[in-house]
Design a protein around this motif. Structure first.
Motif, PDB file in Angstrom:
ATOM      1  N   PRO A  52       8.494   4.334 -19.032  1.00  0.00           N
ATOM      2  CA  PRO A  52       8.755   4.744 -17.647  1.00  0.00           C
ATOM      3  C   PRO A  52       7.569   5.496 -17.055  1.00  0.00           C
ATOM      4  O   PRO A  52       6.831   6.178 -17.776  1.00  0.00           O
ATOM      5  CB  PRO A  52       9.978   5.667 -17.782  1.00  0.00           C
ATOM      6  N   VAL A  53       7.397   5.338 -15.754  1.00  0.00           N
ATOM      7  CA  VAL A  53       6.356   6.060 -15.033  1.00  0.00           C
ATOM      8  C   VAL A  53       6.956   7.375 -14.534  1.00  0.00           C
ATOM      9  O   VAL A  53       7.984   7.376 -13.856  1.00  0.00           O
ATOM     10  CB  VAL A  53       5.827   5.236 -13.848  1.00  0.00           C
ATOM     11  N   SER A  57       3.007  11.385 -16.226  1.00  0.00           N
ATOM     12  CA  SER A  57       2.081  10.308 -16.590  1.00  0.00           C
ATOM     13  C   SER A  57       1.172   9.953 -15.424  1.00  0.00           C
ATOM     14  O   SER A  57      -0.015   9.629 -15.618  1.00  0.00           O
ATOM     15  CB  SER A  57       2.869   9.079 -17.049  1.00  0.00           C
ATOM     16  N   TRP A  58       1.696  10.000 -14.219  1.00  0.00           N
ATOM     17  CA  TRP A  58       0.883   9.728 -13.021  1.00  0.00           C
ATOM     18  C   TRP A  58      -0.231  10.762 -12.878  1.00  0.00           C
ATOM     19  O   TRP A  58      -1.395  10.416 -12.671  1.00  0.00           O
ATOM     20  CB  TRP A  58       1.801   9.704 -11.811  1.00  0.00           C
ATOM     21  N   SER A  59       0.122  12.038 -12.956  1.00  0.00           N
ATOM     22  CA  SER A  59      -0.867  13.095 -12.755  1.00  0.00           C
ATOM     23  C   SER A  59      -1.941  13.075 -13.831  1.00  0.00           C
ATOM     24  O   SER A  59      -3.101  13.430 -13.572  1.00  0.00           O
ATOM     25  CB  SER A  59      -0.169  14.460 -12.731  1.00  0.00           C
ATOM     26  N   ARG A  60      -1.582  12.670 -15.050  1.00  0.00           N
ATOM     27  CA  ARG A  60      -2.573  12.604 -16.122  1.00  0.00           C
ATOM     28  C   ARG A  60      -3.471  11.380 -15.983  1.00  0.00           C
ATOM     29  O   ARG A  60      -4.660  11.434 -16.312  1.00  0.00           O
ATOM     30  CB  ARG A  60      -1.872  12.569 -17.476  1.00  0.00           C
ATOM     31  N   ALA A  61      -2.910  10.280 -15.499  1.00  0.00           N
ATOM     32  CA  ALA A  61      -3.681   9.046 -15.382  1.00  0.00           C
ATOM     33  C   ALA A  61      -4.537   9.008 -14.124  1.00  0.00           C
ATOM     34  O   ALA A  61      -5.634   8.429 -14.131  1.00  0.00           O
ATOM     35  CB  ALA A  61      -2.750   7.836 -15.403  1.00  0.00           C
ATOM     36  N   ASP A  62      -4.063   9.589 -13.033  1.00  0.00           N
ATOM     37  CA  ASP A  62      -4.786   9.525 -11.754  1.00  0.00           C
ATOM     38  C   ASP A  62      -4.538  10.811 -10.970  1.00  0.00           C
ATOM     39  O   ASP A  62      -3.760  10.842 -10.011  1.00  0.00           O
ATOM     40  CB  ASP A  62      -4.325   8.302 -10.958  1.00  0.00           C
ATOM     41  N   GLY A  63      -5.218  11.877 -11.390  1.00  0.00           N
ATOM     42  CA  GLY A  63      -5.036  13.161 -10.727  1.00  0.00           C
ATOM     43  C   GLY A  63      -5.485  13.153  -9.279  1.00  0.00           C
ATOM     44  O   GLY A  63      -4.926  13.860  -8.439  1.00  0.00           O
ATOM     45  N   ALA A  64      -6.495  12.336  -8.949  1.00  0.00           N
ATOM     46  CA  ALA A  64      -6.974  12.275  -7.570  1.00  0.00           C
ATOM     47  C   ALA A  64      -5.903  11.713  -6.644  1.00  0.00           C
ATOM     48  O   ALA A  64      -5.671  12.233  -5.548  1.00  0.00           O
ATOM     49  CB  ALA A  64      -8.242  11.423  -7.504  1.00  0.00           C
ATOM     50  N   ASP A  65      -5.243  10.642  -7.068  1.00  0.00           N
ATOM     51  CA  ASP A  65      -4.182  10.054  -6.249  1.00  0.00           C
ATOM     52  C   ASP A  65      -3.001  11.015  -6.134  1.00  0.00           C
ATOM     53  O   ASP A  65      -2.399  11.134  -5.057  1.00  0.00           O
ATOM     54  CB  ASP A  65      -3.732   8.730  -6.854  1.00  0.00           C
ATOM     55  N   PHE A  66      -2.674  11.704  -7.226  1.00  0.00           N
ATOM     56  CA  PHE A  66      -1.585  12.676  -7.185  1.00  0.00           C
ATOM     57  C   PHE A  66      -1.890  13.779  -6.172  1.00  0.00           C
ATOM     58  O   PHE A  66      -1.034  14.146  -5.352  1.00  0.00           O
ATOM     59  CB  PHE A  66      -1.368  13.288  -8.571  1.00  0.00           C
ATOM     60  N   PHE A 214       8.446  10.622  -4.376  1.00  0.00           N
ATOM     61  CA  PHE A 214       7.109  11.199  -4.526  1.00  0.00           C
ATOM     62  C   PHE A 214       6.170  10.170  -5.153  1.00  0.00           C
ATOM     63  O   PHE A 214       5.038   9.966  -4.698  1.00  0.00           O
ATOM     64  CB  PHE A 214       7.213  12.467  -5.377  1.00  0.00           C
ATOM     65  N   LEU A 215       6.620   9.513  -6.210  1.00  0.00           N
ATOM     66  CA  LEU A 215       5.806   8.487  -6.867  1.00  0.00           C
ATOM     67  C   LEU A 215       5.446   7.351  -5.907  1.00  0.00           C
ATOM     68  O   LEU A 215       4.310   6.876  -5.877  1.00  0.00           O
ATOM     69  CB  LEU A 215       6.564   7.919  -8.068  1.00  0.00           C
ATOM     70  N   SER A 216       6.415   6.913  -5.130  1.00  0.00           N
ATOM     71  CA  SER A 216       6.198   5.764  -4.254  1.00  0.00           C
ATOM     72  C   SER A 216       5.254   6.087  -3.098  1.00  0.00           C
ATOM     73  O   SER A 216       4.675   5.173  -2.504  1.00  0.00           O
ATOM     74  CB  SER A 216       7.535   5.260  -3.703  1.00  0.00           C
ATOM     75  N   ASP A 217       5.092   7.359  -2.774  1.00  0.00           N
ATOM     76  CA  ASP A 217       4.179   7.729  -1.696  1.00  0.00           C
ATOM     77  C   ASP A 217       2.720   7.593  -2.114  1.00  0.00           C
ATOM     78  O   ASP A 217       1.834   7.495  -1.256  1.00  0.00           O
ATOM     79  CB  ASP A 217       4.450   9.167  -1.239  1.00  0.00           C
ATOM     80  N   GLY A 218       2.447   7.622  -3.405  1.00  0.00           N
ATOM     81  CA  GLY A 218       1.084   7.432  -3.885  1.00  0.00           C
ATOM     82  C   GLY A 218       0.771   5.956  -4.085  1.00  0.00           C
ATOM     83  O   GLY A 218       1.609   5.077  -3.885  1.00  0.00           O
ATOM     84  N   SER A 219      -0.449   5.689  -4.499  1.00  0.00           N
ATOM     85  CA  SER A 219      -0.872   4.302  -4.727  1.00  0.00           C
ATOM     86  C   SER A 219      -0.797   3.913  -6.200  1.00  0.00           C
ATOM     87  O   SER A 219      -0.910   2.722  -6.525  1.00  0.00           O
ATOM     88  CB  SER A 219      -2.309   4.107  -4.224  1.00  0.00           C
ATOM     89  N   TYR A 220      -0.567   4.877  -7.089  1.00  0.00           N
ATOM     90  CA  TYR A 220      -0.573   4.598  -8.523  1.00  0.00           C
ATOM     91  C   TYR A 220       0.583   3.685  -8.921  1.00  0.00           C
ATOM     92  O   TYR A 220       0.383   2.687  -9.621  1.00  0.00           O
ATOM     93  CB  TYR A 220      -0.507   5.914  -9.294  1.00  0.00           C
ATOM     94  N   LEU A 221       1.791   4.006  -8.482  1.00  0.00           N
ATOM     95  CA  LEU A 221       2.957   3.202  -8.846  1.00  0.00           C
ATOM     96  C   LEU A 221       2.834   1.786  -8.304  1.00  0.00           C
ATOM     97  O   LEU A 221       3.153   0.809  -8.999  1.00  0.00           O
ATOM     98  CB  LEU A 221       4.231   3.865  -8.321  1.00  0.00           C
ATOM     99  N   GLU A 222       2.359   1.653  -7.082  1.00  0.00           N
ATOM    100  CA  GLU A 222       2.201   0.320  -6.501  1.00  0.00           C
ATOM    101  C   GLU A 222       1.164  -0.492  -7.264  1.00  0.00           C
ATOM    102  O   GLU A 222       1.334  -1.703  -7.470  1.00  0.00           O
ATOM    103  CB  GLU A 222       1.800   0.418  -5.036  1.00  0.00           C
ATOM    104  N   SER A 223       0.086   0.160  -7.706  1.00  0.00           N
ATOM    105  CA  SER A 223      -0.938  -0.568  -8.461  1.00  0.00           C
ATOM    106  C   SER A 223      -0.383  -1.087  -9.779  1.00  0.00           C
ATOM    107  O   SER A 223      -0.707  -2.206 -10.203  1.00  0.00           O
ATOM    108  CB  SER A 223      -2.148   0.335  -8.715  1.00  0.00           C
TER     109      SER A 223
END
Length: 324
Positions: A52-53, A57-66, A214-223
Motif C-alpha cells: 500500500p501507498v 512511503s510517499w514522503s520518503r520516496a519523493d519529499g519534494a512532491d510531498f 492528501f495523497l491524491s493531491d500530489g503527483s506521486y500516487l498518480e505516477s
C-alpha cells in the motif's frame, strides 16, 4: 401404505449390494483437494500483492512532491481544496448535468479544510519544538490574504528550486510556511502523519478518506498508477495492477472516458453517470419498447441458440402418428 410394506413391483432394498462409506474421509479428501487447487490457481492467476501507498512511503520516496503538496493544502490551491461537495463549499466547483448540480444536491457530508486537517491540526496535536509552536501561532494570527501570499510565494520558489528540493529554495518572504512544511515532512517520514489524519475519535480507525485525499493531491500516487496502467485514459477503472485483468464488466462505463466530449469535459463524471443511468433504464424497459422488443423475433437468434431443441422437436413431430 402401512409401515414395513412395499408397494407392489417396488424393488427390495436388501437385494442391492452395499459397501461401507467413510463420510469423514471423503470430506477430508475433498477439502484438501479443493484447498490445494485454490492455492495453485491463486498463485498462477491472482494479481500481485502490491504494497500500500502511505503518507510515510510517499514522503520518503519523493519529499519534494510531498512538500509542494503540503504548501498547496496550506494555501487552499490543491485539488481537494477546490473540489466542492462533499468536502467543501467551493463556488462553481460542482459537476452538473445541465442545470442540475449533483454534488450540490448531496451537500457537504465530509467536511475537509485542507490547511487545518492536513497540516495545522496534525502539527498542533504532535509534540512540537518551540520554533514550530511559534510558526503555528504566526500563521494563526495572520489574515487569510497574508497566509495565501506566503503559501504562493513558497510554492513558486519550490517550483524554481532544482528538483523541487526545499533545501535549495532561495530566500524570500515565506512567513512560517517553510518551518511548518519541514516539520510535517518529518512527521510523515516517521510514520506519525498517517495515524494523525486517520484518527477520528473512534476505537477502530478504518476511514482512510483524508490520507487518500492528501495523497491524491500530489503527483506521486498518480505516477505510480500510470506506471501500472491504471490511469483514467488507460482504462484504469476495469484494470487491476499492471497487465492483470480486472473487472471486465466495467468496460462500458470506462469506455466513455476515452472519447470526446467526455474525455476533455470538466463534467465528465456527472455526464457519464447520467448516460449510464439512461442506458440502464433503456435496458430495463426493453420488453416494453415497441420495435426494440421485436428484434429477437426478427433476427431469430433464439432459433440458432436453441437449434438442438427445435431439431429434436421437429423430428418428434415427424414420427408422431395421427391421433397420438
Amino acid at each position: 401404505m402401512s409401515r414395513g410394506r412395499r408397494k407392489a413391483g417396488a424393488p427390495d432394498p436388501a437385494a442391492f449390494p452395499t459397501r461401507p462409506y467413510d463420510l469423514v474421509k471423503e470430506f477430508t479428501i475433498a477439502l484438501v483437494a479443493v484447498a490445494l487447487l485454490s492455492a495453485a490457481l491463486a498463485a498462477i492467476f491472482s494479481s500481485p500483492d502490491v504494497k500500500p501507498v502511505t503518507l510515510a512511503s510517499w514522503s520518503r520516496a519523493d519529499g519534494a512532491d510531498f512538500t509542494a503538496t503540503a504548501v498547496a493544502e496550506l494555501g487552499g490551491t490543491s485539488g481537494t481544496a477546490g473540489y466542492g461537495p462533499p468536502y467543501n463549499h467551493t463556488p462553481d466547483a460542482a459537476q452538473k448535468i445541465g442545470p442540475v448540480g449533483l454534488q450540490e444536491a448531496a451537500g457537504v457530508r465530509i467536511p475537509v479544510d485542507t490547511a487545518e486537517d492536513f497540516v495545522l491540526r496534525p502539527l498542533a496535536d504532535a509534540p512540537e519544538p518551540p520554533a514550530v509552536k511559534a510558526a503555528l501561532a504566526t500563521w494563526a494570527a495572520a489574515p487569510a490574504s497574508r497566509q495565501q501570499a506566503w503559501a504562493k510565494a513558497y510554492s513558486d520558489a519550490l517550483a524554481k528550486s532544482p528538483g523541487g528540493d526545499p533545501a535549495k529554495v532561495a530566500g524570500g518572504a515565506y512567513g512560517p510556511v517553510p518551518v511548518l512544511t519541514t516539520r510535517l515532512l518529518g512527521l510523515a517520514r516517521a510514520g506519525a502523519l498517517d495515524g494523525e489524519l486517520q484518527a477520528q475519535g473512534r476505537f477502530y480507525e478504518t476511514d482512510y478518506t483524508r490520507p487518500l485525499l492528501f495523497l491524491s493531491d500530489g503527483s506521486y500516487l498518480e505516477s505510480l498508477a500510470r506506471a501500472e496502467h491504471l490511469g483514467g485514459d488507460q482504462w484504469g477503472m476495469m484494470n487491476e495492477t499492471g497487465n492483470f485483468p480486472g473487472q471486465a464488466w466495467l468496460w462500458l462505463y470506462t469506455f466513455w472516458y476515452q472519447i470526446e466530449p467526455f474525455k476533455s469535459s470538466g463534467n465528465a463524471d456527472a455526464l457519464i453517470w447520467g448516460l449510464m443511468a439512461l442506458l440502464s433504464l433503456c435496458l430495463m424497459l426493453v420488453p416494453f419498447i415497441p420495435g426494440v422488443r421485436s428484434v429477437p423475433r426478427w433476427t431469430r437468434v433464439h432459433r440458432l441458440i436453441w437449434r438442438s431443441y427445435h431439431r429434436e422437436r421437429l423430428a418428434a413431430a415427424r414420427v408422431r402418428k395421427p391421433g397420438d
